[in-house]
Design an enzyme around this catalytic site. Structure first.
Site, PDB file in Angstrom:
ATOM      1  N   GLU A 105       0.842  -1.226   0.000  1.00 52.26           N
ATOM      2  CA  GLU A 105       0.000   0.000   0.000  1.00 52.26           C
ATOM      3  C   GLU A 105       0.871   1.268   0.000  1.00 52.26           C
ATOM      4  O   GLU A 105       0.478   2.312   0.523  1.00 52.26           O
ATOM      5  CB  GLU A 105      -0.951  -0.037   1.201  1.00 52.26           C
ATOM      6  CG  GLU A 105      -2.320   0.545   0.946  1.00 52.26           C
ATOM      7  CD  GLU A 105      -3.182  -0.287   0.001  1.00 52.26           C
ATOM      8  OE1 GLU A 105      -2.819  -1.443  -0.310  1.00 52.26           O
ATOM      9  OE2 GLU A 105      -4.203   0.238  -0.465  1.00 52.26           O
TER      10      GLU A 105
HETATM   11  C1  FAD Z   1       1.990  -9.230   0.630  1.00 53.01           C
HETATM   12  C2  FAD Z   1       1.941  -8.188  -0.443  1.00 53.01           C
HETATM   13  C3  FAD Z   1       0.721  -7.824  -0.984  1.00 53.01           C
HETATM   14  C4  FAD Z   1       0.657  -6.868  -1.994  1.00 53.01           C
HETATM   15  N1  FAD Z   1      -0.564  -6.569  -2.505  1.00 53.01           N
HETATM   16  C5  FAD Z   1      -0.649  -5.723  -3.562  1.00 53.01           C
HETATM   17  C6  FAD Z   1      -1.896  -5.445  -4.181  1.00 53.01           C
HETATM   18  O1  FAD Z   1      -2.938  -5.941  -3.742  1.00 53.01           O
HETATM   19  N2  FAD Z   1      -1.910  -4.619  -5.240  1.00 53.01           N
HETATM   20  C7  FAD Z   1      -0.776  -4.050  -5.741  1.00 53.01           C
HETATM   21  O2  FAD Z   1      -0.842  -3.321  -6.712  1.00 53.01           O
HETATM   22  N3  FAD Z   1       0.426  -4.291  -5.164  1.00 53.01           N
HETATM   23  C8  FAD Z   1       0.523  -5.102  -4.090  1.00 53.01           C
HETATM   24  N4  FAD Z   1       1.760  -5.341  -3.523  1.00 53.01           N
HETATM   25  C9  FAD Z   1       2.938  -4.680  -4.067  1.00 53.01           C
HETATM   26  C10 FAD Z   1       3.427  -3.553  -3.175  1.00 53.01           C
HETATM   27  O3  FAD Z   1       2.525  -2.464  -3.189  1.00 53.01           O
HETATM   28  C11 FAD Z   1       4.840  -3.157  -3.645  1.00 53.01           C
HETATM   29  O4  FAD Z   1       5.708  -4.238  -3.367  1.00 53.01           O
HETATM   30  C12 FAD Z   1       5.316  -1.886  -2.974  1.00 53.01           C
HETATM   31  O5  FAD Z   1       4.543  -0.772  -3.370  1.00 53.01           O
HETATM   32  C13 FAD Z   1       6.792  -1.574  -3.276  1.00 53.01           C
HETATM   33  O6  FAD Z   1       7.024  -1.606  -4.647  1.00 53.01           O
HETATM   34  P1  FAD Z   1       8.200  -2.526  -5.220  1.00 53.01           P
HETATM   35  O7  FAD Z   1       8.108  -3.879  -4.585  1.00 53.01           O
HETATM   36  O8  FAD Z   1       8.130  -2.434  -6.709  1.00 53.01           O
HETATM   37  O9  FAD Z   1       9.513  -1.871  -4.663  1.00 53.01           O
HETATM   38  P2  FAD Z   1      10.435  -0.756  -5.374  1.00 53.01           P
HETATM   39  O10 FAD Z   1       9.571   0.322  -5.969  1.00 53.01           O
HETATM   40  O11 FAD Z   1      11.418  -1.457  -6.236  1.00 53.01           O
HETATM   41  O12 FAD Z   1      11.163  -0.142  -4.103  1.00 53.01           O
HETATM   42  C14 FAD Z   1      12.296  -0.759  -3.475  1.00 53.01           C
HETATM   43  C15 FAD Z   1      12.787   0.161  -2.374  1.00 53.01           C
HETATM   44  O13 FAD Z   1      13.150   1.444  -2.924  1.00 53.01           O
HETATM   45  C16 FAD Z   1      12.389   2.471  -2.308  1.00 53.01           C
HETATM   46  N5  FAD Z   1      12.026   3.489  -3.275  1.00 53.01           N
HETATM   47  C17 FAD Z   1      11.427   3.315  -4.502  1.00 53.01           C
HETATM   48  N6  FAD Z   1      11.197   4.506  -5.089  1.00 53.01           N
HETATM   49  C18 FAD Z   1      11.647   5.454  -4.236  1.00 53.01           C
HETATM   50  C19 FAD Z   1      11.691   6.885  -4.267  1.00 53.01           C
HETATM   51  N7  FAD Z   1      11.189   7.580  -5.290  1.00 53.01           N
HETATM   52  N8  FAD Z   1      12.240   7.529  -3.228  1.00 53.01           N
HETATM   53  C20 FAD Z   1      12.722   6.841  -2.156  1.00 53.01           C
HETATM   54  N9  FAD Z   1      12.709   5.495  -2.053  1.00 53.01           N
HETATM   55  C21 FAD Z   1      12.180   4.820  -3.076  1.00 53.01           C
HETATM   56  C22 FAD Z   1      11.145   1.782  -1.767  1.00 53.01           C
HETATM   57  O14 FAD Z   1      10.568   2.539  -0.705  1.00 53.01           O
HETATM   58  C23 FAD Z   1      11.723   0.452  -1.317  1.00 53.01           C
HETATM   59  O15 FAD Z   1      12.340   0.606  -0.055  1.00 53.01           O
HETATM   60  C24 FAD Z   1       1.841  -6.270  -2.481  1.00 53.01           C
HETATM   61  C25 FAD Z   1       3.072  -6.626  -1.935  1.00 53.01           C
HETATM   62  C26 FAD Z   1       3.138  -7.564  -0.934  1.00 53.01           C
HETATM   63  C27 FAD Z   1       4.486  -7.921  -0.357  1.00 53.01           C
END
Ligand code: FAD
Length: 182
Positions: free
Chosen positions: A162
């Site tokens: 989220e």
């Molecule tokens: C159990 C679970 C359920 C989920 N359910 C859903 C769902 O129902 N629907 C859905 O759409 N998604 C869902 N997700 C996905 C979740 O929303 C994403 O994993 C999350 O938003 C982080 O995105 P990412 O994994 O691509 O990480 P990335 O975007 O690759 O980020 C990796 C790290 O870099 C940091 N980072 C990235 N961009 C920036 C920035 N601009 N400035 C500073 N730091 C940054 C992040 O904070 C994080 O620490 C789910 C994930 C899990 C684990």
């Protein structure tokens, strides 16, 4: 790692045709609609995380009253009292932020900074509270004999899904800088 009662999978959508009658909201405005949805859903996640923090705190408090170490109950050791006091203090602050953000939504005036702050603070509180609860349970905290290790694993995702904690901070910063208007 956690939330094992909830299936998580990636979904890819390619060349999907959506008939007009199935369109939700306005065409090409999906991003902004989703951002408004997050104002509410993030408060839902804050509530889940708050509940986990309270559950871990209540179990740790009960255990600290029952378990005796070095001749007295854990709760009479100041190091344990401080952990429980910090858990209680953070939970009360997370509760107030979550309730305020929810009250603004119910009043028709959602505030993205407060929704983000509630989600950010409640999820970090849940991680700290479940971490300290495991510590208070000692070896049993790490064992599956008690359910406290599950709280610890389940709470961890709170700062990731989220919108991560980093993204919540970006939203708060943009609102206070006047870059996001609502
Ligand atoms: C159990 C679970 C359920 C989920 N359910 C859903 C769902 O129902 N629907 C859905 O759409 N998604 C869902 N997700 C996905 C979740 O929303 C994403 O994993 C999350 O938003 C982080 O995105 P990412 O994994 O691509 O990480 P990335 O975007 O690759 O980020 C990796 C790290 O870099 C940091 N980072 C990235 N961009 C920036 C920035 N601009 N400035 C500073 N730091 C940054 C992040 O904070 C994080 O620490 C789910 C994930 C899990 C684990």
């Amino acid at each position: 790692m956690g939330l094992n009662c909830h299936d998580t999978a990636e979904i890819y959508l390619r060349n999907v045709f959506v008939p007009e009658e199935n369109l939700i909201g306005t065409e090409n405005a999906g991003f902004y609609q989703l951002m408004r949805f997050f104002n509410e859903s993030r408060v839902g996640v804050a509530s889940i995380q708050l509940g986990m923090a309270i559950g871990a705190y209540e179990r740790a408090l009960e255990y600290a009253k029952q378990r005796t170490a070095f001749g007295k109950p854990l709760i009479e050791h100041q190091a344990i009292q401080f952990k429980l006091a910090d858990m209680w203090k953070d939970i009360e602050a997370a509760r107030l932020l979550t309730y305020k953000a929810a009250w603004l939504i119910d009043s028709g005036k959602p505030n993205p900074a407060l929704s983000s702050a509630a989600k950010l603070f409640a999820s970090e509180t849940a991680i700290k509270a479940t971490y300290e609860a495991v510590q208070i349970f000692g070896g049993y905290g790490y064992s599956k004999e008690y359910d406290i290790e599950r709280y610890y694993r389940d709470a961890r995702v709170g700062t990731i899904y989220e919108g991560t904690s980093e993204i919540q901070r970006l939203i708060i910063a943009r609102v206070i800088a006047g870059k996001i208007r609502f």
